[in-house]
Design a protein around this motif. Structure first.
Motif, PDB file in Angstrom:
ATOM      1  N   UNK A  86       0.843  -1.196   0.000  1.00 34.53           N
ATOM      2  CA  UNK A  86       0.000   0.000   0.000  1.00 34.53           C
ATOM      3  C   UNK A  86       0.881   1.250   0.000  1.00 34.53           C
ATOM      4  N   UNK A  87       0.805   1.993  -1.079  1.00 37.18           N
ATOM      5  CA  UNK A  87       1.727   3.112  -1.326  1.00 37.18           C
ATOM      6  C   UNK A  87       1.714   4.164  -0.220  1.00 37.18           C
ATOM      7  N   UNK A  88       0.547   4.483   0.309  1.00 36.90           N
ATOM      8  CA  UNK A  88       0.505   5.546   1.322  1.00 36.90           C
ATOM      9  C   UNK A  88       1.301   5.173   2.573  1.00 36.90           C
ATOM     10  N   UNK A  89       1.455   3.881   2.825  1.00 35.45           N
ATOM     11  CA  UNK A  89       2.260   3.450   3.971  1.00 35.45           C
ATOM     12  C   UNK A  89       3.715   3.214   3.567  1.00 35.45           C
ATOM     13  N   UNK A  90       3.934   2.728   2.350  1.00 34.53           N
ATOM     14  CA  UNK A  90       5.312   2.535   1.889  1.00 34.53           C
ATOM     15  C   UNK A  90       6.097   3.839   1.984  1.00 34.53           C
ATOM     16  N   UNK A  91       5.465   4.933   1.599  1.00 28.92           N
ATOM     17  CA  UNK A  91       6.123   6.247   1.612  1.00 28.92           C
ATOM     18  C   UNK A  91       6.698   6.592   2.980  1.00 28.92           C
ATOM     19  N   UNK A  92       6.043   6.136   4.017  1.00 27.88           N
ATOM     20  CA  UNK A  92       6.489   6.439   5.379  1.00 27.88           C
ATOM     21  C   UNK A  92       7.827   5.779   5.717  1.00 27.88           C
ATOM     22  N   UNK A  93       8.196   4.765   4.952  1.00 28.74           N
ATOM     23  CA  UNK A  93       9.385   3.972   5.266  1.00 28.74           C
ATOM     24  C   UNK A  93      10.468   4.066   4.191  1.00 28.74           C
ATOM     25  N   UNK A  94      10.316   4.975   3.243  1.00 33.86           N
ATOM     26  CA  UNK A  94      11.284   5.065   2.148  1.00 33.86           C
ATOM     27  C   UNK A  94      12.707   5.284   2.635  1.00 33.86           C
ATOM     28  N   UNK A  95      12.912   6.117   3.637  1.00 36.11           N
ATOM     29  CA  UNK A  95      14.274   6.365   4.120  1.00 36.11           C
ATOM     30  C   UNK A  95      14.897   5.089   4.684  1.00 36.11           C
ATOM     31  N   UNK A  96      14.098   4.260   5.347  1.00 37.60           N
ATOM     32  CA  UNK A  96      14.601   2.996   5.896  1.00 37.60           C
ATOM     33  C   UNK A  96      14.851   1.975   4.789  1.00 37.60           C
ATOM     34  N   UNK A  97      14.130   2.114   3.680  1.00 32.06           N
ATOM     35  CA  UNK A  97      14.258   1.145   2.584  1.00 32.06           C
ATOM     36  C   UNK A  97      15.495   1.380   1.724  1.00 32.06           C
TER      37      UNK A  97
END
Length: 142
Positions: A86-97
């Protein structure tokens, strides 16, 4: 002490109506687990079903940091499922990814793949994921 997913999300369990629904049973099972008790199979399914996405994404990143090729049915499956999350939640973790994706890309170059097609597909998903993160980061900077 860690909370169960039921406690975190305040979900009600699905009541047994006498009909055998495997998805209902699975949902009730994961609701009773803490984040640390979730398996790769649980997380993959949560990402596919788009259930408890924040916890699923966090746990997927942990698994992928340990083994970027982990999957329940084929190598790299968790990475594919995470990319489709789910993109809206993925965005929250981009720096960790970012570091996880960089590591996965480096390790994939020397990984022993079953076929060239598997390697190419995995490298493509890593590149698409990195591009998605770059585009989102560039948009935020504007």
């Amino acid at each position: 002490m860690s909370k169960t997913l039921k406690e975190i999300y305040e979900y009600d369990l699905i009541e047994d109506d006498g009909i055998d629904y495997t998805v209902d049973e699975w949902f009730n099972t994961i609701m009773a687990k803490t984040k640390d008790q979730l398996t790769v199979s649980d997380v993959s399914r949560m990402l596919r079903q788009k259930i408890c996405s924040r916890v699923a994404i966090k746990r997927a990143i942990e698994f992928l940091n340990d083994d970027p090729f982990i999957g329940e049915m084929f190598e790299g499956q968790l990475m594919y499922n995470l990319y489709a999350g789910k993109e809206k939640y993925l965005k929250l973790f981009y720096q960790q990814m970012r570091p996880m994706l960089e590591n996965a890309g480096l390790m994939a170059k020397s990984h022993h793949w079953g076929s060239e097609e598997e390697r190419t597909e995995y490298m493509d998903i890593i590149a698409k994921f990195a591009q998605k993160i770059k585009e989102e980061t560039d948009n935020e900077a504007c």
